[in-house]
Design a protein around this motif. Structure first.
Motif, mmCIF file in Angstrom:
data_model
loop_
_atom_site.group_PDB
_atom_site.id
_atom_site.type_symbol
_atom_site.label_atom_id
_atom_site.label_comp_id
_atom_site.label_asym_id
_atom_site.label_seq_id
_atom_site.Cartn_x
_atom_site.Cartn_y
_atom_site.Cartn_z
ATOM 1 N N GLY A 59 0.792 -1.224 0.000
ATOM 2 C CA GLY A 59 0.000 0.000 0.000
ATOM 3 C C GLY A 59 0.820 1.267 0.000
ATOM 4 N N THR A 60 2.132 1.155 0.069
ATOM 5 C CA THR A 60 3.008 2.322 0.067
ATOM 6 C C THR A 60 3.250 2.758 -1.378
ATOM 7 N N ASP A 61 3.379 4.048 -1.589
ATOM 8 C CA ASP A 61 3.663 4.578 -2.928
ATOM 9 C C ASP A 61 4.971 3.969 -3.428
ATOM 10 N N PRO A 62 4.941 3.245 -4.560
ATOM 11 C CA PRO A 62 6.158 2.594 -5.059
ATOM 12 C C PRO A 62 7.239 3.580 -5.494
ATOM 13 N N HIS A 63 6.873 4.856 -5.637
ATOM 14 C CA HIS A 63 7.853 5.867 -6.056
ATOM 15 C C HIS A 63 8.431 6.639 -4.869
ATOM 16 N N ALA A 64 8.004 6.298 -3.667
ATOM 17 C CA ALA A 64 8.500 6.980 -2.467
ATOM 18 C C ALA A 64 9.944 6.566 -2.204
ATOM 19 N N ARG A 65 10.673 7.430 -1.534
ATOM 20 C CA ARG A 65 12.058 7.108 -1.161
ATOM 21 C C ARG A 65 12.076 5.895 -0.265
#
Length: 127
Positions: A59-65
């Protein structure tokens, strides 16, 4: 404080390709690929640092650091001249590389003849 490192069957001097091979062989578990864990290697003058990068939670943004290394985790160091591996606290990799270079320069790096056996480690007893 002396720094203990453990031997590998490395081709020396160690370049990035060889450091990746050492990390895969000596610093990765059998199920790391299944779990999406990768190694981030950073090259310095006398060594490579290795940090395990864990995949983001579902569920985490795949583009997040990527998240920083876990507290209580470790940074591993691969010596360029010998291929030996040592373990460090989860300090920033540039600080680890600086302290490693200092240990090398002052003769505090001890390359052990073998890796420790599980029964050679004083594990804390369960309470």
């Amino acid at each position: 404080m002396d720094i203990h490192a453990y031997p590998t069957k490395a081709s020396t001097p160690v370049d990035l390709t060889e450091a990746e091979r050492i990390a895969d062989r000596y610093l990765s578990g059998d199920d790391d690929v299944e779990r999406g864990i990768t190694n981030l290697l950073t090259e310095f003058d006398c060594c490579f640092t290795v940090v395990a990068i864990f995949p983001p939670p579902p569920g985490t943004d795949p583009h997040a650091r990527p998240a920083p290394p876990a507290i209580g985790g470790s940074v591993s160091v691969i010596d360029k001249s010998t291929g030996a591996v040592s373990y460090w606290p989860s300090y920033p990799t540039d600080l680890v590389a600086e302290q490693y270079a200092d240990a090398l320069r002052t003769g505090r790096l001890i390359i052990e003849p073998d890796w420790p056996e599980d029964n050679d480690i004083d594990w804390p007893e369960d309470e």
